[in-house]
Design a protein around this motif. Structure first.
Motif, PDB file in Angstrom:
ATOM      1  N   PHE A  25     -15.943 105.543  -2.573  1.00 10.44           N
ATOM      2  CA  PHE A  25     -15.668 104.183  -2.089  1.00 10.44           C
ATOM      3  C   PHE A  25     -14.173 104.134  -1.832  1.00 10.44           C
ATOM      4  N   TYR A  46     -14.964  96.163  -8.017  1.00 11.92           N
ATOM      5  CA  TYR A  46     -14.990  97.624  -8.129  1.00 11.92           C
ATOM      6  C   TYR A  46     -16.048  98.091  -9.120  1.00 11.92           C
ATOM      7  N   GLU A  48     -18.947  96.834  -9.616  1.00 16.25           N
ATOM      8  CA  GLU A  48     -20.262  96.794  -8.977  1.00 16.25           C
ATOM      9  C   GLU A  48     -20.528  98.061  -8.177  1.00 16.25           C
ATOM     10  N   ARG A  49     -19.512  98.606  -7.504  1.00 15.89           N
ATOM     11  CA  ARG A  49     -19.709  99.837  -6.728  1.00 15.89           C
ATOM     12  C   ARG A  49     -19.845 101.051  -7.644  1.00 15.89           C
ATOM     13  N   ALA A  54     -21.333 105.073  -6.832  1.00 18.09           N
ATOM     14  CA  ALA A  54     -20.246 105.815  -6.185  1.00 18.09           C
ATOM     15  C   ALA A  54     -19.623 106.777  -7.186  1.00 18.09           C
ATOM     16  N   ILE A  57     -13.855 105.985  -6.809  1.00 18.84           N
ATOM     17  CA  ILE A  57     -13.433 104.725  -6.205  1.00 18.84           C
ATOM     18  C   ILE A  57     -11.920 104.740  -6.076  1.00 18.84           C
ATOM     19  N   GLN A 323     -20.729 100.365   1.505  1.00 19.16           N
ATOM     20  CA  GLN A 323     -20.854  99.981   0.094  1.00 19.16           C
ATOM     21  C   GLN A 323     -20.321  98.576  -0.176  1.00 19.16           C
ATOM     22  N   PRO A 327     -23.599  97.438  -2.432  1.00 22.05           N
ATOM     23  CA  PRO A 327     -22.865  98.160  -3.475  1.00 22.05           C
ATOM     24  C   PRO A 327     -23.705  99.197  -4.201  1.00 22.05           C
ATOM     25  N   HIS A 328     -25.025  99.140  -4.030  1.00 19.60           N
ATOM     26  CA  HIS A 328     -25.910 100.090  -4.702  1.00 19.60           C
ATOM     27  C   HIS A 328     -26.453 101.137  -3.729  1.00 19.60           C
TER      28      HIS A 328
END
Length: 661
Positions: A25, A46, A48-49, A54, A57, A323, A327-328
């Protein structure tokens, strides 16, 4: 292990870490800081990603010097007070299984005086491509001050718990300005030869390594602008990156597209091909021996990413807007549930579009983006008391309200008057290159089926029908319609355009729905400056019509400027021989043309046309709401039937009302 994406979900080592997959991400300005400090909005965004799967990040760029501050939501530079706040961000990422990196940047000439209140400086004093100001050539002391700014920012990141940093040498920023002979005209130790032009970046990376230690990840972000002769070629950029790689100065390099010279490719809309960053990453992959190579830019989907990896064009892929939209994405792809991923539509409307207006970013199709700390991201809390919910209208607002209500355990009936879901958004998807909208509507159809929502098409609901549904909650999402009065905001005294009774006047919705047959020569009156009018003009021109756009604005696509889509759109329209009249409005329609007035001179002229197509402001389709109000039936209005607006607010209100049930 994913069967569909085996390369994407193979682990890879980076520094002392093993990434759980190849999905990054990447860095982007979320613009969420308050007082220069990250907030709960940042932390949840962040996190959530990371929860979504991910592997790495890269947190939005930290300006390393006051001269580099670009936005109201930038982080506070040169101040250790940020460290405890960044600890929360880094912990939220790492605690959820991802490696945490922060990007560091300086824009050089391209400052923003409104935010920085600092003189711009650059290698040789070139003008800013961000605002209308100039810069001065940096002194030796200012160069070392900037280098130390990068090093101290990296130290703060390490102390805050980040696993590493990424030095921004992309988009023709400070580092890239030193690399490029066109912008670096210096004749001292910082200009001329390749060794001198790379001295700043080598000093930055080497000093960060010495300060932060051998296990601290160091990345380098680069991009290319092949359409500009003054920019570095891919081969020249590869030579520079190879030099840094041979010296072991970085652990990875990220490859994007565009920059301040070619701003429209920096965050490419659907007007551009996908996988733009893969060309540069493939070039660097052939020369870089030690560092990992990350492809970034318009890699929207796991399918895109798997292809890039399969072609050995990169070691990892950065999926940013994909994303933001879902986010998933990584978790769903790892479970071979690609059909459940809500695909980014590459519109830039609420990500770059909001950032360009100096707000914190969100997403047109994922209104929880930026609101994760309030709404819990894309994971929904079951309702305490499940209800029977009737949603009237299957456009964006109704689709999202029905979906989220069902996700929370409510029993939902969705009634749509037409034979298809999507409302006017469906018509937008029929414009050229906007098929991603149709994909999104298909995604909703799949989700509604999985959630066992009772979808009733060709179902026109009247006030007298409501009681028969036995619903505990009634949500109206009945959309909007064109009044076809020809009212123009630029001519407020004329409620109706004279001459409409002479016929051959159509709303853009009727044109896109193929309900009418417009003639060869079309005058399209566009008061919105967005895709509703411009996209229809494009479609008509593609179909062989001669199109003239009439606009009160000083340029075509005014509302698209914030998304960086206006310039490439105008180029496309020009190739299709579309013409336009600017800062002008229609005074009268004659059946075979219109009398047009120039707002600057007051001069009038006649424009021949077989038909007039109206892209003026819609009206709310709220007659059901008025009828229910008259009989005191409780309901909630969302989307265009509350007030005609752009699509993001329909999705937002759909999710919001469903979360409140």
């Amino acid at each position: 292990m994913s069967k569909l994406f085996p390369r994407l979900f193979s682990p890879v080592g980076l520094g002392p870490h093993v990434l759980r997959n190849r999905i990054v991400f990447g860095a982007h300005t979320a613009n969420m800081a308050e007082g220069g400090l990250p907030t709960d909005r940042h932390v949840a965004y962040y996190a959530e990603r990371a929860i979504g799967g991910a592997a790495m990040i890269v947190v939005e760029p930290m300006p390393v010097h006051r001269a580099a501050v670009l936005t109201r939501g930038n982080f506070r530079p040169c101040d250790d007070s940020v460290i405890p706040h960044f600890k929360k961000v880094a912990s939220a990422i790492k605690d959820n299984g991802a490696v945490a990196i922060q990007q560091l940047y300086h824009v050089g000439a391209h400052g923003d005086s409104d935010n920085s209140f600092h003189p711009h400086w650059s290698p040789s004093g070139f003008p800013s491509y961000h605002d209308s100001d100039g810069s001065h050539p940096m002194s030796e002391a200012e160069i070392w001050e900037t280098i130390d700014g990068f090093v101290q920012a990296a130290r703060r990141c390490r102390e805050a718990g980040f696993d590493g940093i990424e030095v921004w040498a992309a988009y023709f920023g400070m580092v890239d300005q030193f690399w490029t002979p066109w912008s670096n005209r210096r004749d001292d130790a910082w200009g001329g030869s390749l060794e001198n032009r790379t001295r700043m970046s080598r000093e930055i990376l080497a000093r960060i390594r010495a300060t932060c230690g051998p296990d601290f990840i160091i990345g380098l972000a680069v991009s290319d602008e092949p359409d500009y002769s003054v920019a570095l070629t891919r081969d020249e950029l590869a030579e520079i990156v190879q030099l840094h790689d041979e010296l072991g100065l970085m652990d990875y390099v990220t490859c994007g597209s565009g920059g301040y010279l070619d701003f429209h490719k920096l965050m490419p809309t659907f007007l551009y091909p996908e996988k733009l960053g893969a060309d540069l990453s493939a070039t660097l992959k052939r020369t870089v021996k030690k560092a990992l190579v990350i492809a970034e830019s318009h890699i929207r989907t796991p399918e895109n990413a798997e292809t890039v990896l399969g072609e050995s064009a990169a070691d990892l892929v950065s999926i940013v807007r994909g994303q933001i939209a879902d986010p998933h994405l990584a978790r769903k792809a790892s479970e071979d549930r690609a059909d459940d991923i809500r695909g980014c539509i590459s519109c830039n409307q609420m990500c770059w579009g909001r950032r360009s207006r100096d707000y914190w970013i969100s997403c047109l199709i994922n209104p929880s983006a930026g609101r994760e700390f309030e709404w819990g991201g894309d994971r929904f809390t079951p309702a305490a008391e499940p209800r029977k919910v009737l949603v009237v209208g299957g456009g964006p607002a109704g689709l999202e309200a029905a979906r989220v209500a069902a996700e929370r355990g409510h029993r939902v009936i969705l009634a749509e008057a037409s034979s298809r879901l999507g409302g006017n958004f469906l018509l937008a998807g029929m414009q050229p290159r906007r098929g991603q909208i149709l994909n999104l509507i298909q995604w909703y159809e799949r989700q509604l089926e999985k959630l066992k929502i009772d979808v009733r098409l060709n179902c026109y609901v009247e006030a007298s029908d409501i009681q028969d549904y036995g619903a505990d909650s009634v949500i109206l999402a009945t959309g909007s319609y064109s009044p076809e009065t020809g009212f123009q905001k630029a001519l407020p005294a004329s409620e109706t355009l004279p001459g409409l009774e002479k016929g051959n006047v159509f709303a853009v919705e009727a044109v896109m729905a193929r309900q009418v047959r417009p003639g060869k020569r079309i005058l399209l009156l566009d008061e919105g400056g967005g895709w509703r009018g411009c996209g229809t003009a494009w479609k008509l021109a593609e179909d062989g019509h001669e199109v003239i756009i009439l606009s009160p604005d000083p340029f075509i696509g005014k509302e698209l400027q914030r998304t960086t889509a206006d310039v490439p759109l105008r180029r496309i329209l020009k190739k299709l021989r579309v013409k336009w009249l600017l800062e002008a409005s229609a005074l009268e329609w004659h059946g075979n043309g219109a009398t047009v007035v120039d707002h600057n001179s007051g001069e009038q002229s006649f424009v021949e046309a077989d038909c007039l197509v109206l892209a003026t402001t819609n009206m709310p389709a709220n007659w059901l709401a008025e009828a229910l109000a008259a009989q005191a039936t409780p309901f909630v209005q969302i989307g265009d039937c509350a007030a005609p607006r752009q699509a993001p607010y329909a999705f937002y209100e759909g999710r919001k009302v469903a979360l409140e049930l």
